[in-house]
Scaffold this active site. Structure first.
Site, PDB file in Angstrom:
ATOM      1  CG  ASP A   1      18.000  20.257  65.645  1.00 33.80           C
ATOM      2  OD1 ASP A   1      17.957  19.677  64.683  1.00 33.80           O
ATOM      3  OD2 ASP A   1      18.280  21.740  65.997  1.00 33.80           O
TER       4      ASP A   1
ATOM      5  CD  GLU B   1      15.894  28.498  59.708  1.00 35.39           C
ATOM      6  OE1 GLU B   1      16.160  26.919  60.179  1.00 35.39           O
ATOM      7  OE2 GLU B   1      16.419  29.360  60.420  1.00 35.39           O
TER       8      GLU B   1
HETATM    9  O1  KIV Z   1      17.992  24.446  66.312  1.00 40.23           O
HETATM   10  C1  KIV Z   1      16.228  25.470  65.933  1.00 40.23           C
HETATM   11  O2  KIV Z   1      15.318  26.280  66.570  1.00 40.23           O
HETATM   12  C2  KIV Z   1      15.950  25.026  64.645  1.00 40.23           C
HETATM   13  C3  KIV Z   1      15.350  25.773  64.087  1.00 40.23           C
HETATM   14  C4  KIV Z   1      15.892  27.456  63.855  1.00 40.23           C
HETATM   15  C5  KIV Z   1      15.279  25.667  63.014  1.00 40.23           C
HETATM   16  O3  KIV Z   1      16.717  23.933  63.757  1.00 40.23           O
END
Ligand code: KIV
Length: 281
Positions: free
Chosen positions: A85, A184
């Site tokens: 992410d 989301e």
């Molecule tokens: O960082 C995360 O876990 C996310 C989810 C909440 C979609 O981006």
């Protein structure tokens, strides 16, 4: 899971009418269990900032920290489809930064793809990352990195105008080359309209059942994060309760000298003990 999950495998699951299971993961032991359970995808989310590090938002976490978590998860789950992410400021400043940081997830941590937040406004950056050969999942709806601008952690697309903007975002991301889009906190009927207006994979977290895959935060489903549990979470275990009981029992045993027992201790032979006492060495 004895074979690595790939993007074609994910599309194959959709063709076969099977919903993809996706969870966040942040550490080695949990990743081992997630792969054993057959979870197809793991997101090393910037949510680690909150559920692992105790911050009140996702903003403070850095690339270096997330890379280390990705490495640990990859060691525990070599076959899952692993997504890194992109943290706040790792992709918003320039496309060059974005490609470099996305590349780090692939090169240093063995990720299979990256995820970033935003739609139309981030489409050119997505295109640059995809052009570098890095698969991207777009994330729209409630995007926690811009929660301040959204006025908090709120459901998105609840009126026709904002729902239409989400559809525009999804189309822009697909055009920019994403293989999947995460929605989301979006009303189910809006998720369905978004899904019907694009052809890439659509995942949801709090986006109802009209999607190709479901994502939840591992700490939420096992009851390990006590600060806040969103409405869309189903809790499958209360690990906090189990851990708390264990900690109380341990403390009680230490205080009452029930721990350690002889079986938890190490011994030295009589011969060596006598040598030691007589300084005979
Ligand atoms: O960082 C995360 O876990 C996310 C989810 C909440 C979609 O981006």
């Amino acid at each position: 899971m004895d074979k690595k999950v790939t993007i074609p495998d994910l599309y194959e699951l959709r063709r076969n009418g099977e919903i993809i299971s996706w969870l966040t993961g942040y550490d080695y032991p949990t990743a081992v269990l997630e792969e054993q359970a057959g979870i197809e995808m793991i997101l090393v989310g910037d949510s680690a900032s909150m559920v692992v590090y105790g911050n009140s938002s996702t903003l403070p976490i850095t690339m270096d920290t997330l890379i280390e978590h990705c490495k640990a998860v990859r060691r525990g789950a070599p076959n899952v489809f692993l997504i890194g992410d992109m943290p706040f400021l790792s992709y918003q400043v320039s496309a060059t930064d974005a490609v470099y940081n996305a590349g780090r997830f692939m090169k240093e941590a063995g990720c299979d793809a990256i995820k970033l937040e935003g739609g139309v406004r981030i489409a050119e950056t997505v295109r640059a990352i995809v052009n570098a050969g890095i698969p991207v999942v777009g994330h729209i709806g409630l995007t926690p990195q811009s929660s301040s601008m959204l006025g908090g952690f709120k459901v998105q697309g609840k009126d026709a105008e904002s729902a239409k903007l989400l559809i525009d975002d999804a189309r822009a991301l697909e055009k920019a080359g994403v293989f999947g889009i995460l929605l989301e906190c979006v009303p189910t009927k809006v998720s369905k309209m978004i899904k019907d207006s694009i052809s890439c994979l659509v995942f949801g977290i709090g986006a109802g059942d009209a999607v190709d895959g479901q994502l939840l935060i591992i700490h939420d489903i096992i009851g390990l994060y006590q600060c806040f549990t969103p409405k869309f979470v189903k809790q499958y275990a209360n690990v906090s309760g189990v851990i708390l009981d264990a900690l109380k029992n341990y403390r009680g045993d230490v205080k009452t000298r029930k721990f350690p027992e002889p079986k938890h201790a190490f011994t030295i032979s009589e011969i060596e003990l006598n040598k030691l006492l007589n300084r005979d060495f």
